[in-house]
Design a protein around this motif. Structure first.
Motif, short mmCIF file in Angstrom:
data_model
loop_
_atom_site.label_atom_id
_atom_site.label_comp_id
_atom_site.label_asym_id
_atom_site.label_seq_id
_atom_site.Cartn_x
_atom_site.Cartn_y
_atom_site.Cartn_z
N SER A 211 43.60 -94.15 -75.15
CA SER A 211 44.79 -93.51 -74.39
C SER A 211 45.60 -94.33 -73.60
N GLY A 212 44.80 -95.37 -73.15
CA GLY A 212 45.59 -96.30 -72.33
C GLY A 212 46.37 -97.17 -73.01
N LEU A 213 46.46 -97.55 -74.30
CA LEU A 213 47.30 -98.23 -75.13
C LEU A 213 48.36 -97.48 -75.39
N LEU A 214 48.00 -96.10 -75.71
CA LEU A 214 49.16 -95.17 -76.05
C LEU A 214 50.07 -95.06 -74.86
N THR A 215 49.63 -94.81 -73.75
CA THR A 215 50.48 -94.68 -72.76
C THR A 215 51.44 -96.13 -72.56
N GLY A 216 50.83 -97.21 -72.80
CA GLY A 216 51.72 -98.25 -72.65
C GLY A 216 52.88 -98.21 -73.75
N ILE A 217 52.48 -97.91 -75.03
CA ILE A 217 53.60 -97.63 -75.96
C ILE A 217 54.65 -96.69 -75.64
N LEU A 218 54.06 -95.47 -75.25
CA LEU A 218 55.16 -94.54 -74.92
C LEU A 218 56.10 -94.82 -73.64
N LEU A 219 55.46 -95.87 -72.71
CA LEU A 219 56.44 -96.05 -71.83
C LEU A 219 57.23 -97.23 -72.33
N GLY A 220 56.73 -98.05 -73.27
CA GLY A 220 57.59 -99.04 -73.89
C GLY A 220 59.01 -98.48 -74.74
N ILE A 221 58.69 -97.21 -75.42
CA ILE A 221 59.51 -96.53 -76.14
C ILE A 221 60.48 -95.86 -75.15
N SER A 222 60.10 -95.45 -74.05
CA SER A 222 60.94 -94.41 -73.12
C SER A 222 62.19 -95.84 -72.59
N ARG A 223 61.48 -96.75 -72.45
CA ARG A 223 62.20 -97.92 -72.10
C ARG A 223 63.39 -98.16 -72.63
N ILE A 224 63.24 -98.30 -73.93
CA ILE A 224 64.33 -98.95 -74.85
C ILE A 224 65.05 -97.78 -75.45
N LEU A 225 64.79 -96.70 -75.06
CA LEU A 225 65.50 -95.61 -75.56
C LEU A 225 66.80 -95.46 -75.01
N GLY A 226 67.02 -95.86 -73.85
CA GLY A 226 68.29 -95.75 -73.15
C GLY A 226 69.20 -97.20 -73.05
N GLU A 227 68.76 -98.09 -73.63
CA GLU A 227 69.29 -99.34 -73.67
C GLU A 227 70.69 -99.51 -74.59
N THR A 228 71.53 -100.01 -73.82
CA THR A 228 73.11 -99.95 -74.71
C THR A 228 73.35 -101.51 -74.97
N SER A 272 75.30 -85.65 -74.66
CA SER A 272 74.44 -86.73 -75.17
C SER A 272 73.56 -87.37 -74.17
N SER A 273 73.87 -87.61 -73.10
CA SER A 273 73.25 -87.96 -71.95
C SER A 273 72.24 -87.05 -71.64
N LEU A 274 72.27 -85.47 -71.70
CA LEU A 274 71.29 -84.64 -71.31
C LEU A 274 70.28 -84.63 -72.46
N LEU A 275 70.72 -84.86 -73.60
CA LEU A 275 69.43 -85.17 -74.57
C LEU A 275 68.91 -86.45 -74.51
N LEU A 276 69.32 -87.50 -74.35
CA LEU A 276 68.82 -88.81 -74.09
C LEU A 276 67.77 -88.60 -72.84
N MET A 277 68.33 -87.98 -71.80
CA MET A 277 67.36 -87.91 -70.39
C MET A 277 66.20 -86.90 -70.76
N ALA A 278 66.48 -85.94 -71.58
CA ALA A 278 65.25 -84.85 -72.04
C ALA A 278 64.33 -85.72 -72.80
N ILE A 279 64.41 -86.74 -73.74
CA ILE A 279 63.67 -87.45 -74.61
C ILE A 279 62.89 -88.22 -73.72
N VAL A 280 63.50 -88.96 -72.84
CA VAL A 280 62.81 -89.97 -71.85
C VAL A 280 62.07 -89.11 -70.80
N LEU A 281 62.33 -88.22 -70.60
CA LEU A 281 61.47 -87.47 -69.49
C LEU A 281 60.31 -86.68 -70.26
N ILE A 282 60.48 -86.33 -71.61
CA ILE A 282 59.37 -85.76 -72.08
C ILE A 282 58.21 -86.91 -72.55
N LEU A 283 58.85 -88.05 -72.99
CA LEU A 283 57.91 -89.22 -73.09
C LEU A 283 57.18 -89.63 -72.03
#
Length: 295
Positions: A211-228, A272-283
């Motif tokens: 569960s701890g490993l999965l938490t770190g992975i999800l936080l890492g994914i949520s960080r890179i989702l919004g990178e431009t 597009s921003s709303l969709l991206l924000m929703a994905i990041v918030l869910i993660l």
């Protein structure tokens, strides 16, 4: 004398209670100030972005400037959607995860098993430094490594490499910290039963701290989702859906940047921003729930 002392004690108690109340309400006010920006951001995105959200928005590719200009001049909803950005984002996130997760977990295990040693300390320091490097610099590095010498052009692979480098430090540190929370007696018991060392790692420590490993992975994914910034130098963008990792591809943050440069696409920016924000918030919410269950 006793009456005077009682009055003094009562006065002191009253002042203390007043200070406690002032401190309590002060914390409430500061907490509201802290969360107000995110509330204002989400409310603004919902108010401005819900108009374009539909099934077509999710399954169609982006319109050209002429289509958008025609729709805006007629007061109609802009046709098309951001399917190319959604597919490109998923493709690069999957590729980045496939590169970063195994390396990050193995590195975290190495740091846990070799605490205090020179190589472990050096790796930990480098990981911390890497986490603070600006994303545009990582995009430049991926451009020099992959775009120039591997794919000979902009590609989803190059974008994935830059995103994987960004994910790596978070996964490394979360893996190490998670393994530190596991009781040492669990590992010692497995070794005492004659379980090989590699099986202790793979079948005892990793499942226990999953569960701890999965938490770190999800936080890492949520960080890179919004990178431009790194994707501008690596993936470049595409107006069509592309699953070829050696070719340019789009992403939701890239589309937001492209829409920003076109005054006819303003409505698509908000959606597009709303969709991206929703994905990041869910993660982030999912990772918080997993962390809470782990505790």
């Amino acid at each position: 004398m006793e009456a005077i002392q009682a009055l003094k004690n009562q006065d002191h108690s009253g002042r203390r209670q007043l200070k406690d109340k002032l401190f309590f309400y002060g914390i409430i006010v500061l907490s509201l100030v802290t969360i107000s920006p995110i509330i204002l951001i989400i409310s603004k995105l919902v108010v401005e972005g819900y108009r374009q959200i539909s099934l077509d928005f999710l399954i169609q590719t982006t319109p050209d400037t002429f289509e958008a200009m025609t729709a805006v001049s007629n007061g109609e909803k802009i046709p098309g959607g951001i399917a190319n950005g959604i597919v490109g984002t998923l493709l690069m996130v999957v590729l980045a995860s496939a590169m970063a997760i195994p390396i990050g977990i193995l590195t975290g295990i190495f740091l846990y098993e070799n605490q205090g040693k020179f190589m472990a300390n050096l790796t930990r320091n480098i990981s911390d430094i890497l986490q603070g490097i600006p994303s545009i610099v990582l995009g430049l590095i991926s451009y020099l490594w992959v775009v120039k010498h591997v794919t000979s052009g902009f590609s989803a692979l190059a974008g994935s490499v830059s995103l994987a480098i960004m994910m790596l430090p978070m996964i490394v540190r979360s893996t190490e910290e998670t393994l530190k929370m596991i009781p040492q007696t669990l590992k010692e018991a497995a070794l005492a039963l004659g379980v090989p060392y590699h099986k202790v790692i793979l079948r005892v420590l990793v499942p226990t701290g999953f569960s701890g490993l999965l938490t770190g992975i999800l936080l890492g994914i949520s960080r890179i989702l919004g990178e431009t910034a790194p994707l501008l130098l690596t993936a470049l963008g595409s107006s069509v859906i592309s699953l070829d990792i050696t070719k340019p591809t789009s992403a939701i943050p890239l589309l937001i940047w492209e829409f920003y440069n076109d005054p006819n696409m303003v409505d698509l920016i908000w959606s597009s921003s709303l969709l991206l924000m929703a994905i990041v918030l869910i993660l982030n919410i999912v990772s918080k729930q997993i962390a809470a269950k782990r505790k």
